[in-house]
Design a protein around this motif. Sequence first.
Motif, PDB file in Angstrom:
ATOM      1  N   ILE A  98       0.895  -1.082   0.025  1.00  0.00           N
ATOM      2  CA  ILE A  98      -0.088   0.104   0.063  1.00  0.00           C
ATOM      3  C   ILE A  98       0.820   1.357   0.020  1.00  0.00           C
ATOM      4  O   ILE A  98       1.865   1.435   0.503  1.00  0.00           O
ATOM      5  CB  ILE A  98      -1.030  -0.127   1.320  1.00  0.00           C
ATOM      6  CG1 ILE A  98      -1.888  -1.349   1.124  1.00  0.00           C
ATOM      7  CG2 ILE A  98      -1.753   1.199   1.355  1.00  0.00           C
ATOM      8  CD1 ILE A  98      -2.781  -1.347   2.319  1.00  0.00           C
ATOM      9  N   LEU A  99       0.498   2.122  -0.974  1.00  0.00           N
ATOM     10  CA  LEU A  99       1.393   3.295  -0.900  1.00  0.00           C
ATOM     11  C   LEU A  99       1.226   4.200   0.264  1.00  0.00           C
ATOM     12  O   LEU A  99       0.113   4.223   0.938  1.00  0.00           O
ATOM     13  CB  LEU A  99       0.911   4.235  -2.154  1.00  0.00           C
ATOM     14  CG  LEU A  99       1.088   3.771  -3.697  1.00  0.00           C
ATOM     15  CD1 LEU A  99       0.453   4.656  -4.518  1.00  0.00           C
ATOM     16  CD2 LEU A  99       2.465   3.395  -3.635  1.00  0.00           C
ATOM     17  N   LYS A 100       2.008   4.873   0.574  1.00  0.00           N
ATOM     18  CA  LYS A 100       2.080   6.160   1.852  1.00  0.00           C
ATOM     19  C   LYS A 100       1.334   7.251   0.999  1.00  0.00           C
ATOM     20  O   LYS A 100       1.523   7.454  -0.186  1.00  0.00           O
ATOM     21  CB  LYS A 100       3.395   6.426   2.320  1.00  0.00           C
ATOM     22  CG  LYS A 100       4.119   4.908   3.113  1.00  0.00           C
ATOM     23  CD  LYS A 100       3.390   4.706   4.133  1.00  0.00           C
ATOM     24  CE  LYS A 100       4.267   3.481   4.633  1.00  0.00           C
ATOM     25  NZ  LYS A 100       3.347   2.921   5.958  1.00  0.00           N
ATOM     26  N   MET A 101       0.987   8.120   1.835  1.00  0.00           N
ATOM     27  CA  MET A 101       0.523   9.501   1.666  1.00  0.00           C
ATOM     28  C   MET A 101       1.406  10.348   0.717  1.00  0.00           C
ATOM     29  O   MET A 101       1.112  10.741  -0.476  1.00  0.00           O
ATOM     30  CB  MET A 101      -0.137  10.125   2.610  1.00  0.00           C
ATOM     31  CG  MET A 101      -1.482   9.705   3.236  1.00  0.00           C
ATOM     32  SD  MET A 101      -2.344  10.651   4.237  1.00  0.00           S
ATOM     33  CE  MET A 101      -2.991  11.906   3.303  1.00  0.00           C
ATOM     34  N   GLU A 102       2.648  10.031   1.141  1.00  0.00           N
ATOM     35  CA  GLU A 102       3.947  10.913   0.470  1.00  0.00           C
ATOM     36  C   GLU A 102       4.072  10.312  -0.922  1.00  0.00           C
ATOM     37  O   GLU A 102       4.801  10.983  -1.637  1.00  0.00           O
ATOM     38  CB  GLU A 102       5.273  10.752   1.385  1.00  0.00           C
ATOM     39  CG  GLU A 102       5.251  11.308   2.699  1.00  0.00           C
ATOM     40  CD  GLU A 102       4.529  10.617   3.945  1.00  0.00           C
ATOM     41  OE1 GLU A 102       4.305  11.105   4.679  1.00  0.00           O
ATOM     42  OE2 GLU A 102       3.908   9.613   3.532  1.00  0.00           O
TER      43      GLU A 102
END
Length: 564
Positions: A290-294
């Motif tokens: 899952i991608l981080k918000m950054e």
Amino acid sequence: MFGLKKIKLGDMLVKIGAITEKQLQIALIQQEEQGGKLGGILIQQGSIEALRLMQILADQLNISYIDLKNYPVKPEIIEKISERMARRDKVILLDQVDGENLVGMADPTDLAAFDELTRILGGNIKVAIVDESDLLTLYDLVYRRTKDISTFAEALKVEMVGAEEKQEELETISAEAAPVVKLLDSIFEDAVQMDASDVHIEPDDGILRIRQRIDGVLHESIIPGTKIVSALVLRIKLMANMNISEKRLPQDGRFAIQVKGHHIDIRVAIMPVHFGESVVMRLLDQSKGILKMEQLGMNYDLLNNMKRLVHKPNGMILVTGPTGSGKTTTLYAMLSEVNTAEKKIITIEDPVEYVIERVNQVQVNTAINLTFATVLRSVLRHDPNIIMVGEIRDEETAQIALRAAMTGHMVLSTLHTNDAISSAIRLIDMGGEGFLVAAALRGIVAQRLARIICHSCIADYVPTPNELIWLEDFLKTKEHGFTFKQGLGCSRCNHSGYRGRVGIYEYLEITQELANALRANNTNLFIQLASQQPGFKSLGQSTFELAATGLTSLAEVFRVTGEF
């Protein structure tokens, strides 16, 4: 004949001051314990940058460094070395001129690989050093599975002769025969290599279309004949535990496979069409995580605003946009931001796409009346801090979600609306009272995904007369002063001119004056005030900024926003 010399990499790097003796000893200990290349370990440890290491090696060996990202590759030349050998020895044949072979090597000190190249190519070898990660990416682009797909399709046609009318024979072919298994494996391998999000299998008049959605756009391959369609569809049904005898009604299912080290979860939808059954498979690569918000591509201000909102104790945050605009990815990134041991998170999804540690994920099942609204009512009795509702589809779900956001819960959800401003109004249209929406709603993010111009074939672009008219109207001036870009198309981008995508965002935070307008059910005033918010940028403006900086094209601005 060009020759290579064996050098002691670690001693050489210490001698020229690129690393310290202590850094070398730490790397050697790790190499002794875990194996691997010394250069890769030094890079992993942060002792030296990859580019710096390659430049040093190039100087010491008196060879060139080639940046594969910008090199004009020739697939017909590259394929003269087998994929098996190329991947095993980390080599690539880049050019052949006047009997000289230009070969890129990730490790130019590998004498065994050099000797093998000399034996196979039989001519002068000129070695250049290349980045290993760029090399692996190029393999996936050049060594496609299209030939394998055609070969296995032909083999399956032979096995299918006379079997179409006999269901038992057809089931045997689909369940066990090597051609249909290898054909599907090749289709999945090619899709993973090209980073396709969906695979479409569509029977047509006398042909079978196999289409991959890459960076949001479909790319088509055609296989002559339709004899293999029934076996292919039957094999997919068996893998997805579907009813193999049902061909008149749509069916949904899912299964998981391993492809080239990737764990792929595949959602299958089958629908009867005029020439047979059409299959659409959504590929979800669980290995990517899952991608981080950054990592979403938000600018600094938007990222900080979104983090501030998602850490609030209660309220509702909406992510809006059409199908395939990256809403779910954004929601998962927001959940990842707040996923701690101190917070209870429950999600209601249709279906569950990625499994998240510590999060209670519920999958909707309308067949047994397990709807969003039904689950949401039950979820509120499980003491959650954060609730994610995959989609607000109806008035009942909207009402419950709004009230949950008012009673101490943070609610994250999506809506199918075109922009941020219309989303708040949509909630009122769905039956949400103005005072409820005003009290519960914290912020809205509308988003799209725009394709990035391929770095290998980027070129200047002169706008057409019609585009100049639009620019004049958009910018309110004839003199724009921007240099626009386009992708000419090359083997790296599958001749599309684009490679990769970037998120485009429109952010609206509900201020006190906007809440007052909603509370009074004054939608016209809300629209007026929202568009005048300091720093507010529409999707059109955000996309145009990407085109103005050369990251995407004007054509992509028009395609993505659909407003012009």
